[in-house]
Write an enzyme that holds these catalytic residues in place. Structure first.
Site, PDB file in Angstrom:
ATOM      1  N   SER A 175      -5.793   8.276  -7.188  1.00 43.42           N
ATOM      2  CA  SER A 175      -4.693   7.046  -6.693  1.00 43.42           C
ATOM      3  C   SER A 175      -4.598   5.635  -7.289  1.00 43.42           C
ATOM      4  O   SER A 175      -5.337   5.175  -8.634  1.00 43.42           O
ATOM      5  CB  SER A 175      -4.192   7.310  -5.997  1.00 43.42           C
ATOM      6  OG  SER A 175      -2.850   6.571  -6.227  1.00 43.42           O
ATOM      7  N   SER A 176      -3.934   4.984  -6.841  1.00 47.12           N
ATOM      8  CA  SER A 176      -4.280   3.257  -6.985  1.00 47.12           C
ATOM      9  C   SER A 176      -3.731   3.054  -6.052  1.00 47.12           C
ATOM     10  O   SER A 176      -2.691   3.164  -4.918  1.00 47.12           O
ATOM     11  CB  SER A 176      -3.430   2.920  -8.180  1.00 47.12           C
ATOM     12  OG  SER A 176      -3.325   1.546  -8.255  1.00 47.12           O
TER      13      SER A 176
ATOM     14  N   TYR B 298       3.411   3.770 -13.419  1.00 47.50           N
ATOM     15  CA  TYR B 298       2.991   4.100 -12.581  1.00 47.50           C
ATOM     16  C   TYR B 298       2.722   3.899 -11.264  1.00 47.50           C
ATOM     17  O   TYR B 298       2.299   5.102 -10.909  1.00 47.50           O
ATOM     18  CB  TYR B 298       1.420   2.494 -13.254  1.00 47.50           C
ATOM     19  CG  TYR B 298       0.521   2.412 -12.803  1.00 47.50           C
ATOM     20  CD1 TYR B 298      -0.799   3.426 -13.697  1.00 47.50           C
ATOM     21  CD2 TYR B 298      -0.569   2.654 -11.844  1.00 47.50           C
ATOM     22  CE1 TYR B 298      -1.903   3.654 -13.352  1.00 47.50           C
ATOM     23  CE2 TYR B 298      -1.877   2.499 -11.722  1.00 47.50           C
ATOM     24  CZ  TYR B 298      -2.179   3.174 -12.712  1.00 47.50           C
ATOM     25  OH  TYR B 298      -3.846   3.636 -12.630  1.00 47.50           O
TER      26      TYR B 298
ATOM     27  N   LYS C 247       2.003   7.613  -9.152  1.00 46.09           N
ATOM     28  CA  LYS C 247       0.222   8.131  -8.792  1.00 46.09           C
ATOM     29  C   LYS C 247       1.407   8.510  -7.077  1.00 46.09           C
ATOM     30  O   LYS C 247       0.777   8.761  -6.838  1.00 46.09           O
ATOM     31  CB  LYS C 247      -0.343   6.357  -8.521  1.00 46.09           C
ATOM     32  CG  LYS C 247      -1.230   6.042 -10.038  1.00 46.09           C
ATOM     33  CD  LYS C 247      -1.740   7.232 -10.332  1.00 46.09           C
ATOM     34  CE  LYS C 247      -3.139   6.841 -11.595  1.00 46.09           C
ATOM     35  NZ  LYS C 247      -3.850   7.513 -11.723  1.00 46.09           N
TER      36      LYS C 247
END
Length: 244
Positions: free
Chosen positions: A140-141, A154, A158
């Site tokens: 993920s982020s 984005y 995620k």
């Protein structure tokens, strides 16, 4: 012998910065690695070559992850090559940076088609094929927890895979399969370099005062897929050097 000896792992987006580091790290632990790529055959084949040079086993396989038929063929070929499947690392991802008001349907389809749909299709396929006590790890982020302007698609994509992973962890627990997320902070990759973020400011967000290296993320992934992590599932590991 490494902690993953005789295990078979698929790493999506294995030709990229974090993906290639994960492939090499899992191979160091003894895993047989499938280096998936979308359009960078030369890079994927170079990773395979490096792994084999160091005594490991690896193959590269191309697939469009937003297409269910191609995802199925990826998994089928992986099993044909190595005889089974124990680990899936959903690392492939893409992004389009800009204000939400400037994002069109094509941008949405591009980002969610790979990051969310592609990850879901791979998790679904893995759920039907993984050996008992297998591992699924979604990349993920840190932007999910610490979002920034310009990253609406984005971040949203995620966040979706983190929640899908939590649900799947509940559905696969009776087979001993764990489903976890590793969430990098700013990391030295081509994708990050193209994001337009201020690297100096990003480094200063970490107590270590530096950006992450792909190998930093690979080390965390190697732990999450090991037996030492068998009692943890449905969890998000923040691998951002204190970014979050």
């Amino acid at each position: 012998m490494g902690s993953l000896t005789d295990k078979v792992a698929i790493v999506t987006g294995g030709s990229g910065g974090i993906g290639s580091a994960i492939c090499k790290r899992l191979a160091q632990e003894g895993a047989k690695v499938v280096v998936h790529y979308g359009g960078h055959a030369d890079s994927a084949n170079e990773i395979v070559k490096k792994i084999k040079t160091n005594g490991g086993e690896a193959v590269s396989i191309q697939a469009n992850l937003s297409n269910s038929d191609e995802v199925m063929k990826l998994f089928e070929e992986a099993q044909q090559q190595f005889g089974g499947l124990d680990i899936l690392i959903n690392n492939a991802g893409t992004g389009v940076v800009g204000p939400a008001t400037e994002m069109d349907e094509a941008a949405f389809d591009k980002v969610f088609g790979l990051n969310a749909k592609g990850t879901f299709l791979c998790m679904k396929e893995a759920a039907n094929r993984l050996n008992n006590n297998g591992r699924i790890v979604n990349i993920s982020s840190g932007l999910v927890v610490r979002p920034m302007p310009g990253f609406s698609l984005y971040c949203g994509s995620k966040a979706a895979i983190e929640l899908m992973g939590k649900v799947l962890s509940m559905e696969l627990g009776d087979r001993g399969i764990s489903v976890n997320t590793v969430s990098p902070g700013p990391t030295k990759t081509e994708m990050y370099a193209n994001s337009g973020d201020d690297t100096k400011a990003a480094a200063e967000r970490s107590p270590f005062n530096r950006l992450g290296e792909p190998e930093d993320i690979a080390d965390v992934v190697a732990f999450v897929v090991s037996e030492k992590c068998q009692w943890i599932t449905g969890h998000t590991f923040q691998a951002g050097g204190g970014y979050v």
